[in-house]
Design an enzyme around this catalytic site. Structure first.
Site, PDB file in Angstrom:
ATOM      1  CG  PHE A 187      -1.833   1.229   1.210  1.00  0.00           C
ATOM      2  CD1 PHE A 187      -2.973   1.250   0.416  1.00  0.00           C
ATOM      3  CD2 PHE A 187      -1.538   2.364   1.952  1.00  0.00           C
ATOM      4  CE1 PHE A 187      -3.801   2.364   0.367  1.00  0.00           C
ATOM      5  CE2 PHE A 187      -2.357   3.488   1.914  1.00  0.00           C
ATOM      6  CZ  PHE A 187      -3.493   3.484   1.126  1.00  0.00           C
TER       7      PHE A 187
ATOM      8  CG  ASP B 174       5.835   3.628   1.570  1.00  0.00           C
ATOM      9  OD1 ASP B 174       5.934   4.215   2.667  1.00  0.00           O
ATOM     10  OD2 ASP B 174       4.786   3.632   0.891  1.00  0.00           O
TER      11      ASP B 174
ATOM     12  CE  LYS C 299       0.151   5.415   7.792  1.00  0.00           C
ATOM     13  NZ  LYS C 299      -1.230   5.630   8.170  1.00  0.00           N
TER      14      LYS C 299
HETATM   15  C1  PLP Z   1       3.217   2.351   3.686  1.00  0.00           C
HETATM   16  C2  PLP Z   1       2.303   3.485   3.353  1.00  0.00           C
HETATM   17  N1  PLP Z   1       2.574   4.271   2.303  1.00  0.00           N
HETATM   18  C3  PLP Z   1       1.795   5.311   1.983  1.00  0.00           C
HETATM   19  C4  PLP Z   1       0.664   5.614   2.709  1.00  0.00           C
HETATM   20  C5  PLP Z   1      -0.186   6.786   2.327  1.00  0.00           C
HETATM   21  O1  PLP Z   1      -0.056   7.808   3.243  1.00  0.00           O
HETATM   22  P1  PLP Z   1      -1.117   9.018   3.295  1.00  0.00           P
HETATM   23  O2  PLP Z   1      -2.403   8.433   3.775  1.00  0.00           O
HETATM   24  O3  PLP Z   1      -0.505   9.997   4.248  1.00  0.00           O
HETATM   25  O4  PLP Z   1      -1.217   9.563   1.914  1.00  0.00           O
HETATM   26  C6  PLP Z   1       0.334   4.818   3.811  1.00  0.00           C
HETATM   27  C7  PLP Z   1      -0.887   5.089   4.583  1.00  0.00           C
HETATM   28  O5  PLP Z   1      -1.425   4.248   5.265  1.00  0.00           O
HETATM   29  C8  PLP Z   1       1.165   3.725   4.142  1.00  0.00           C
HETATM   30  O6  PLP Z   1       0.886   2.932   5.176  1.00  0.00           O
END
Ligand code: PLP
Length: 397
Positions: free
Chosen positions: A139, A224, A253
């Protein structure tokens, strides 16, 4: 103040239904506790989805943001911003990276990383070098580029055509990775521990193999760490457990302690491809958010919270593993630090709701994983209460 029920009705009337119906409103938070609009208290094992790592309304974060709010709120990136430079320096001093770019969310950080990798690939290795490899069940966020790299059909459905050239490979399978990898691959994006994908850690051998392959071919390796970074696994960044470093890393986050922020960290030669005019953000690196993030980083590094996360995480995992031994419903307990998943043999949502009834908030991941990502200021007694409650819920199923 409105009640839970009044807010549920008003939110249904005035807000998009993209989050579905919500019957509860949280109105106050302190440390690892939150309170709803009807005055009920909860142990927070969710932390705003792995955001409030230093706890709700930590006085040092509040003070830093308040001080900055009265001094200067926004100026744009047409000017240097002192707390932005200070935060970038601290991140650089504590990571593999040489430079930082700030934006406002995780998805935006991922967009930046994908753009960087494309530009690096085409400028270094030719116009055909445009493809990405991403993992199944990953994700990376909800913008077009981010959903294009997200390996879960449910997030992509109805939004096609997406960014072309993303190949999905099963996570942790070296052969499948090698088969998908080619001279057209400009970037590989992976979460060292998949969050939404069920709290699934990468295998050491797999990440090291991917690292080697990317190094040999001058392919950009993006980690990520939006969910698993900022101390969540007991180290500042999750990849530190693997003895390797990425070329580019996305953060968001927990970085801002609850204020919206995203960041792209990179070594010089990768950062350099995003030269003047190639990428930007009006709010990115905003003074108030940067001041709060500086306080968060200080609490993690110098305030002992990293160590606390590692110790409490080990204790929590141990207790969950003991519970698993006596509960046939638990298939596996996995994760690191205070990012833990309990894999059930049935849907996780009813268990999450039953925990809520007992005054404990948590999340789910995929369909069958109960996910615990509490603030690091959580107490041992809160962990005990959570494991006991989970045990009795699983027994009653
Ligand atoms: C691993 C990862 N990447 C990207 C995101 C996306 O972040 P945002 O909701 O701040 O756009 C999330 C959100 O849960 C995530 O867990």
């Amino acid at each position: 103040m409105m009640t839970n029920k009044q807010m549920a009705e008003a939110s249904k009337k005035y807000l998009f239904n993209n989050y579905g119906e919500r019957d509860m409103a949280l109105v106050r938070g302190q440390g690892a506790r939150v309170w709803d609009a009807d005055g009920n208290e909860y142990i927070d094992m969710l932390a705003g989805i792995a955001v409030c790592n230093v706890g709700h309304c930590h006085p040092k974060v509040v003070e830093a943001a308040q001080r900055q709010l009265t001094q200067l709120i926004h100026v744009s990136n047409l000017f240097n911003i002192e707390p932005q430079i200070q935060l970038a320096q601290r991140l650089v001093d504590n990571s593999f990276a040489d430079k930082v770019f700030f934006c406002n969310s995780g998805a935006e950080a991922v967009e930046g990383a994908l753009k960087l990798a494309r530009r690096y690939g085409t400028s270094q290795r030719g116009s055909e070098c445009v493809e990405f490899i991403a993992a199944e069940n990953s994700f990376h966020g909800r913008t077009f580029g981010a959903i294009s790299a997200t390996g879960q059909e449910k997030y992509r459905k109805g939004f096609e055509p997406l960014l072309p050239g993303v190949r999905f490979v099963p996570f942790n399978e070296i052969k499948a990775f090698d088969d998908a990898f080619s001279e057209r691959t400009c970037g590989v994006i992976l979460e060292p521990i998949q969050g939404e994908g069920g709290v699934m850690p990468a295998c050491r051998e797999y990440l090291q193999h991917v690292r080697s392959r990317c190094s040999e071919t001058n392919t950009v390796l993006i980690f990520d760490e939006i969910q698993c970074g900022m101390g969540r696994t007991g180290r500042l960044f999750a990849h530190e457990h693997y003895g390797i470093e990425p070329d580019v890393m996305t953060l968001a986050k927990a970085l801002g302690g609850g204020l919206p922020v995203g960041a792209l960290l990179a070594r010089d030669r990768f950062a350099d491809v995003l030269g003047p005019g190639t990428h930007a953000s009006t709010f990115g690196g905003n003074p108030v958010v940067m001041a709060a993030a500086l306080a968060v980083l200080e609490l993690l590094i110098e305030g002992g919270l990293l160590e606390r996360c590692a110790q409490l995480g080990a204790y929590f995992k141990d207790r969950l593993s003991q519970l698993a031994e006596h509960s046939p419903k638990v298939k596996e307990v996995r994760g690191a630090g205070l990012m833990l998943g309990v894999v059930l043999d049935s849907p996780a949502k009813p268990v999450m709701m039953a925990l809520r009834e007992k005054g404990i908030l948590c999340a789910t991941a995929l369909d069958t994983v109960v996910r615990f990502v509490p603030p690091f200021v959580i107490e041992k007694a809160d962990i005990d209460r959570t494991v006991d409650a989970l045990g009795s819920i699983l027994k009653s199923l």
